[in-house]
Write an enzyme that holds these catalytic residues in place. Structure first.
Site, PDB file in Angstrom:
ATOM      1  N   HIS A 135       7.407  52.726 -34.034  1.00  0.00           N
ATOM      2  CA  HIS A 135       8.432  51.818 -33.485  1.00  0.00           C
ATOM      3  C   HIS A 135       7.768  50.932 -32.423  1.00  0.00           C
ATOM      4  CE1 HIS A 135      12.407  50.540 -32.154  1.00  0.00           C
ATOM      5  NE2 HIS A 135      12.135  50.947 -30.929  1.00  0.00           N
TER       6      HIS A 135
ATOM      7  N   HIS B 283       9.648  54.969 -24.518  1.00  0.00           N
ATOM      8  CA  HIS B 283       8.928  53.731 -24.852  1.00  0.00           C
ATOM      9  C   HIS B 283       9.460  52.570 -24.036  1.00  0.00           C
ATOM     10  CE1 HIS B 283      12.401  53.386 -27.511  1.00  0.00           C
ATOM     11  NE2 HIS B 283      12.086  52.125 -27.786  1.00  0.00           N
TER      12      HIS B 283
ATOM     13  N   HIS C 225      15.775  51.029 -22.996  1.00  0.00           N
ATOM     14  CA  HIS C 225      15.344  52.376 -22.604  1.00  0.00           C
ATOM     15  C   HIS C 225      14.830  52.438 -21.165  1.00  0.00           C
ATOM     16  CE1 HIS C 225      15.470  53.938 -26.846  1.00  0.00           C
ATOM     17  NE2 HIS C 225      15.588  52.634 -27.000  1.00  0.00           N
TER      18      HIS C 225
ATOM     19  N   HIS D 202      10.898  49.570 -24.485  1.00  0.00           N
ATOM     20  CA  HIS D 202      11.967  48.613 -24.770  1.00  0.00           C
ATOM     21  C   HIS D 202      13.027  48.606 -23.663  1.00  0.00           C
ATOM     22  CE1 HIS D 202      11.059  48.422 -29.354  1.00  0.00           C
ATOM     23  NE2 HIS D 202      10.331  47.584 -28.650  1.00  0.00           N
TER      24      HIS D 202
HETATM   25 FE    FE Z   1      16.370  51.503 -28.564  1.00  0.00          FE
HETATM   26 ZN    ZN Z   2      13.303  50.774 -29.068  1.00  0.00          ZN
END
Ligand code: FE
Ligand code: ZN
Length: 259
Positions: free
Chosen positions: A112, A56, A61, A58
């Site tokens: 999330h 994902h 990451h 973010h």
């Molecule tokens: Fe994270």
């Molecule tokens: Zn995250």
């Protein structure tokens, strides 16, 4: 069978390093920082980074993706529904890819974030799952973009994997997650045992991952909405009757946010 090792990053992230020993080729998952990966490659000069898998968008990451791709030429895979830097292959639900000679299936797991994906390797002997910030050891990711119903469904999908599936999530949150699990189920002996076990590991500077789906089914409140004791705890916390397992899950998630 690949060797899978954790490269710690920031304060509590793990960048999973998948290693094909015979081919001296490796892949990393969610490199929020390039430095730990570059340090590993520097210490292992006969190895090549071929692949970067992203779950994902973010920053913790994807922060190292561009630098790693520039340094190694690695191919970048990420969710089609999110903006991932330097992404070569945008992946959707149920898509299959081959990484280091292993077949991986993409599972869409919104909650999330809305485009969050997980990577599952089905294997008769040892299946494994790379699930980012969705399913954690004894917990689950916060609902930044999706709804509780979406996250509930995502976790249910992941929970369809076999009991012995190894779960590689991205954060070392196990101890604080277990404190919450124990508040929900103070009389669950498996949670109590896991609290002791993980405390010993952490005191010895050992990581608490990977976990298995079998352990999570027994101790993770976010997979246990259907258990009467968990429902009762959630109802007591919010002071009203809860109609469905999703409502129990939503109550647990909101409770944990303020725990
Ligand atoms: Fe994270
Ligand atoms: Zn995250």
């Amino acid at each position: 069978m690949l060797k899978i090792e954790a490269l710690p990053a920031f304060t509590d992230n793990y960048i999973w390093l998948l290693q094909d020993e015979a081919a001296r080729t490796c892949a990393v998952v969610d490199p929020g920082d390039a430095a730990p990966v570059l340090a590993w490659l520097h210490a292992h000069p006969d190895w090549r980074l071929s692949t970067i898998l992203v779950t994902h968008h973010h920053h913790d990451h994807v922060g190292g993706v561009q630098q790693l791709k520039a340094a190694t030429g690695a191919r970048v895979y990420g969710p089609a529904a999110e903006n991932i830097p330097a992404c070569d292959e945008a992946l959707g639900d149920n898509q299959r890819i081959e990484v280091l000679g292993q077949d991986l299936r993409v599972i869409a797991v919104p909650g999330h974030t809305l485009g969050h994906i997980a990577y599952f390797h089905a294997d008769a002997e040892q299946p494994w799952l790379l699930c980012g910030d969705t399913l954690f050891a004894a917990g689950c990711g916060r609902l930044f973009e999706g709804t509780a119903a979406q996250m509930f469904d995502s976790l249910q999908r992941l929970a369809r994997a076999p009991d012995n599936t190894l779960i590689y999530c991205t954060h070392e949150y196990t101890q604080s997650n277990l404190r919450f699990a124990q508040a929900v189920e103070p009389n669950n002996p498996e949670i109590a045992e896991r609290v002791r076990e993980v405390a010993q590991w952490r005191a010895a500077d050992r990581i608490s991952l990977p976990t298995t789906l079998e352990i999570e089914r027994a101790t993770n409140p976010f997979l246990r909405s259907a258990i009467p004791a968990v429902r009762e705890a959630a109802e007591q916390h919010c002071g009203s009757r809860l109609g469905s397992d999703v409502e129990v899950f939503a109550t647990l998630r909101a409770w944990k946010d303020r725990f």
